[in-house]
Design a protein around this motif. Structure first.
Motif, PDB file in Angstrom:
ATOM      1  N   LEU A 156       8.110  -6.244   3.341  1.00 52.47           N
ATOM      2  CA  LEU A 156       8.681  -6.580   2.027  1.00 52.47           C
ATOM      3  C   LEU A 156       9.066  -5.337   1.228  1.00 52.47           C
ATOM      4  CD1 LEU A 156       6.647  -9.637   0.695  1.00 52.47           C
ATOM      5  CD2 LEU A 156       8.679  -9.573   2.091  1.00 52.47           C
ATOM      6  N   CYS A 157       8.293  -4.248   1.397  1.00 54.38           N
ATOM      7  CA  CYS A 157       8.570  -3.060   0.578  1.00 54.38           C
ATOM      8  C   CYS A 157       9.877  -2.388   0.983  1.00 54.38           C
ATOM      9  CB  CYS A 157       7.408  -2.072   0.680  1.00 54.38           C
ATOM     10  SG  CYS A 157       7.213  -1.364   2.319  1.00 54.38           S
ATOM     11  N   LYS A 158      10.257  -2.539   2.245  1.00 57.98           N
ATOM     12  CA  LYS A 158      11.422  -1.824   2.757  1.00 57.98           C
ATOM     13  C   LYS A 158      12.615  -2.772   2.893  1.00 57.98           C
ATOM     14  CE  LYS A 158      11.126  -0.267   7.051  1.00 57.98           C
ATOM     15  NZ  LYS A 158      12.211  -0.835   7.825  1.00 57.98           N
ATOM     16  N   LYS A 207       0.835  -1.200   0.000  1.00 60.01           N
ATOM     17  CA  LYS A 207       0.000   0.000   0.000  1.00 60.01           C
ATOM     18  C   LYS A 207       0.878   1.261   0.000  1.00 60.01           C
ATOM     19  CE  LYS A 207      -4.514   1.288   1.574  1.00 60.01           C
ATOM     20  NZ  LYS A 207      -5.609   0.912   2.445  1.00 60.01           N
ATOM     21  N   CYS A 208       1.669   1.438   1.093  1.00 64.99           N
ATOM     22  CA  CYS A 208       2.451   2.670   1.162  1.00 64.99           C
ATOM     23  C   CYS A 208       3.776   2.539   0.396  1.00 64.99           C
ATOM     24  CB  CYS A 208       2.709   3.056   2.621  1.00 64.99           C
ATOM     25  SG  CYS A 208       3.834   1.929   3.468  1.00 64.99           S
ATOM     26  N   GLY A 209       4.369   1.356   0.424  1.00 63.94           N
ATOM     27  CA  GLY A 209       5.640   1.136  -0.278  1.00 63.94           C
ATOM     28  C   GLY A 209       6.853   1.593   0.507  1.00 63.94           C
ATOM     29  N   PHE A 266       5.404   1.966   6.231  1.00 67.29           N
ATOM     30  CA  PHE A 266       4.524   2.604   7.228  1.00 67.29           C
ATOM     31  C   PHE A 266       3.277   1.785   7.564  1.00 67.29           C
ATOM     32  CE2 PHE A 266       5.874   7.266   6.237  1.00 67.29           C
ATOM     33  CZ  PHE A 266       7.009   7.060   7.012  1.00 67.29           C
ATOM     34  N   CYS A 267       2.652   1.205   6.556  1.00 69.68           N
ATOM     35  CA  CYS A 267       1.288   0.704   6.753  1.00 69.68           C
ATOM     36  C   CYS A 267       1.215  -0.740   7.235  1.00 69.68           C
ATOM     37  CB  CYS A 267       0.488   0.857   5.466  1.00 69.68           C
ATOM     38  SG  CYS A 267       1.018  -0.289   4.185  1.00 69.68           S
ATOM     39  N   GLY A 268       2.259  -1.523   7.017  1.00 68.29           N
ATOM     40  CA  GLY A 268       2.271  -2.915   7.471  1.00 68.29           C
ATOM     41  C   GLY A 268       1.550  -3.883   6.536  1.00 68.29           C
ATOM     42  N   HIS A 269       1.046  -3.398   5.400  1.00 65.38           N
ATOM     43  CA  HIS A 269       0.322  -4.270   4.473  1.00 65.38           C
ATOM     44  C   HIS A 269       1.169  -5.421   3.942  1.00 65.38           C
ATOM     45  CE1 HIS A 269      -3.434  -2.163   3.969  1.00 65.38           C
ATOM     46  NE2 HIS A 269      -3.769  -3.076   3.081  1.00 65.38           N
ATOM     47  N   CYS A 270       2.459  -5.164   3.791  1.00 66.99           N
ATOM     48  CA  CYS A 270       3.298  -6.144   3.101  1.00 66.99           C
ATOM     49  C   CYS A 270       4.104  -6.984   4.089  1.00 66.99           C
ATOM     50  CB  CYS A 270       4.267  -5.418   2.171  1.00 66.99           C
ATOM     51  SG  CYS A 270       5.418  -4.393   3.078  1.00 66.99           S
ATOM     52  N   GLN A 271       3.656  -6.997   5.345  1.00 66.38           N
ATOM     53  CA  GLN A 271       4.469  -7.662   6.368  1.00 66.38           C
ATOM     54  C   GLN A 271       4.537  -9.177   6.161  1.00 66.38           C
ATOM     55  OE1 GLN A 271       3.482  -6.411  10.292  1.00 66.38           O
ATOM     56  NE2 GLN A 271       5.261  -7.425  11.194  1.00 66.38           N
TER      57      GLN A 271
HETATM   58  S1  FES Z   1       3.491  -1.460   1.788  1.00 68.53           S
HETATM   59 FE1  FES Z   1       3.207  -0.365   3.648  1.00 68.53          FE
HETATM   60  S2  FES Z   1       4.633  -1.254   4.948  1.00 68.53           S
HETATM   61 FE2  FES Z   1       5.070  -2.175   3.039  1.00 68.53          FE
END
Ligand code: FES
Ligand SMILES: Cc1cc2nc3c(=O)[nH]c(=O)nc-3n(C[C@H](O)[C@H](O)[C@H](O)COP(=O)(O)OP(=O)(O)OC[C@H]3O[C@@H](n4cnc5c(N)ncnc54)[C@H](O)[C@@H]3O)c2cc1C
Lengths: 153, 275
Positions: B254-256, B238-240, B243-248
């Motif tokens: 995963l994004c970071k 979501k945020c990339g 921040f948002c935790g969507h890709c945890q």
């Molecule tokens: S997409 Fe939001 S934390 Fe990775």
């Protein structure tokens, strides 16, 4: 013959096979060659041989419903073509056609079956080795069925 | 992190249909700074105005920073809308995000690139990189598997790479008609044919998770070290920017922290149940 013995003994399929067994196998082996597009095996024909491909590639094909021939696997250098000679009714289940010039060692299935009946140690060794190949092909077929490049639902 | 929540506008300059459901956009930056630098394996968040935002890998040559390339497979709402965009239309882009492929770690080694389906897109920049810096690497092998010959991406590049003497390319499909002269069988079947020395090899793998799982198992059988197998993971983003935790995934975002991880870091998250 000496040459065949050397080639077979160095092939991973026959690795660590004792000398007597290898000699029995060499007695059923011959060098063979196929030109591009030759049919090496034909579905329904008697399966009286198997092949160790030394060079070139072979397409395994089946007739798809309304689609013509579909290639479902290809085998190339070092791979083994055919195990239908091991199981009754000893008929090929696929076509195998040479995609390019193929050099192989042909092993006479009938000759080997007779030797395996007489010598069960040899029979067991060969069955063990073929089972491994059958297992690898089964795993690969399962992955093909899973459509591993598709979109997860 | 500056500007990472603020999309930059890009104009679609060309659209290439790679297959019946996959297309590539060639984009030109139109906002401040006409350049876009990235590292192979990074991705962008692409905003289709009024529709939504999706993560898509950057698939161009990392040494070219005046044009940006994204290959997209049509799967759902946003990608369906994206396919109808035309030359001249605008897109909003945030990025580049993610760690990318560790090309430095592979210097002086044999490199093996294994792609499945759309997974060739995130790997294309690393192939450009290896070829642009050819002397830094030993042998280069590309193994690419896809469902059928009509699903093959980047045909022109594959032909070009296949004709090179300093790179080994194999393309395999699951099933084919008589006109296909290449190998048939899943991508893992070609791995035993890799002529390289596992102690001095690094593998870069991308494709659907199941394909990566079985590829990793096959590489381990060939004595590749776990830390020399790199995989790129996809999860909803979501945020990339962490921040948002969507890709945890476990303890990773995963994004970071990703999307690229070595196998030893990921193995406990990849289910290895036998088929
Ligand atoms: S997409 Fe939001 S934390 Fe990775
Ligand atoms: C880091 C990263 C890089 C990516 N790079 C690319 C790329 O270069 N090219 C590309 O085409 N796609 C890429 N993706 C996947 C892409 O982001 C999704 O396909 C997209 O978000 C789907 O949006 P949608 O609204 O069209 O589909 P949705 O309506 O969200 O989903 C439709 C269907 O697609 C499936 N789907 C959704 N996301 C994914 C996914 N990540 N992988 C597989 N299936 C999915 C869903 O399960 C569902 O069945 C990447 C994803 C990530 C996380």
């Amino acid at each position: 013959m000496e040459n065949l013995e050397k080639i077979l003994s160095e092939h991973p399929f026959f690795r660590d096979l004792d000398e007597d067994s290898l000699n029995l196998i060499v007695g059923c082996a011959s060098n063979v060659r196929f030109e591009k597009d030759d049919m090496i095996i034909r579905e329904g024909d008697k399966a009286d041989k198997f092949y160790i491909i030394r060079e070139g590639s072979v397409a395994l094909e089946i007739q798809g419903p309304g689609k013509g021939k579909i290639t479902i696997d290809t085998l190339s250098d070092g791979e083994i073509l055919g195990w239908s000679w091991l199981f009754p009714p000893y008929h090929w289940r696929f076509d195998g056609h040479a995609q390019d010039r193929v050099r192989a060692i042909g092993l006479d299935g009938k000759c080997l079956r007779e030797k395996c009946e007489e010598n069960h140690d040899l029979g067991y060794e060969l069955l063990k080795r073929f089972s491994q190949i059958i297992d690898q092909r089964l795993q690969a077929t399962r992955l093909q069925l899973l459509d591993i490049y598709g979109i997860p639902s | 992190m500056k500007g990472s929540m603020q999309p930059r506008r890009f104009r679609i300059d060309k659209v290439y249909w790679e297959t019946d459901d996959t297309f590539t956009h060639e984009l030109i930056p139109i906002d401040e700074g006409r350049f876009f630098n990235f590292h192979p394996g990074q991705f962008n968040m692409i905003y289709i105005f009024g529709v939504g935002e999706i993560p898509i890998s950057i698939c161009g040559d990392p040494d070219i920073n005046t044009r940006l390339y994204h290959t997209t497979r049509v799967v759902g709402d946003v990608t369906k809308r994206k396919q109808h965009l035309k030359v001249g239309d605008l897109l909003g882009i945030r990025g580049p995000f993610g760690n990318g492929w560790p090309v430095e770690k592979a210097k002086g080694r044999d490199v093996v690139v294994i792609a499945g389906g759309i997974g060739l897109a995130p790997l294309r920049p690393i192939i450009y990189h290896f070829l642009n810096h050819r002397d830094d690497y030993e042998s280069i092998t590309l193994i690419y598997g896809t469902r059928s010959p009509d699903k093959i991406l980047y045909r022109k590049e594959l032909e070009e790479w296949s004709s090179r003497l300093d790179m080994d390319v194999s393309v395999t499909v699951d099933a084919a008609g008589r006109t296909w002269k290449g190998p048939v069988g899943v991508v893992t079947k070609l791995i035993p044919r890799i002529i390289s020395n596992p102690d001095n090899s690094t593998a870069f793998v991308c494709g659907p998770e199941i394909m990566m799982r079985f590829t990793a198992v096959e590489l381990l059988k060939r004595n590749f070290a776990e830390q020399n197998i790199f995989l790129s993971m996809e999860r909803n983003h979501k945020c990339g920017i962490g921040f948002c935790g969507h890709c945890q995934l476990g303890s990773y975002f995963l994004c970071k922290d990703g999307p690229v991880f070595s196998y030893d870091k990921l193995k406990s998250y990849l289910s290895l149940k036998e088929v």
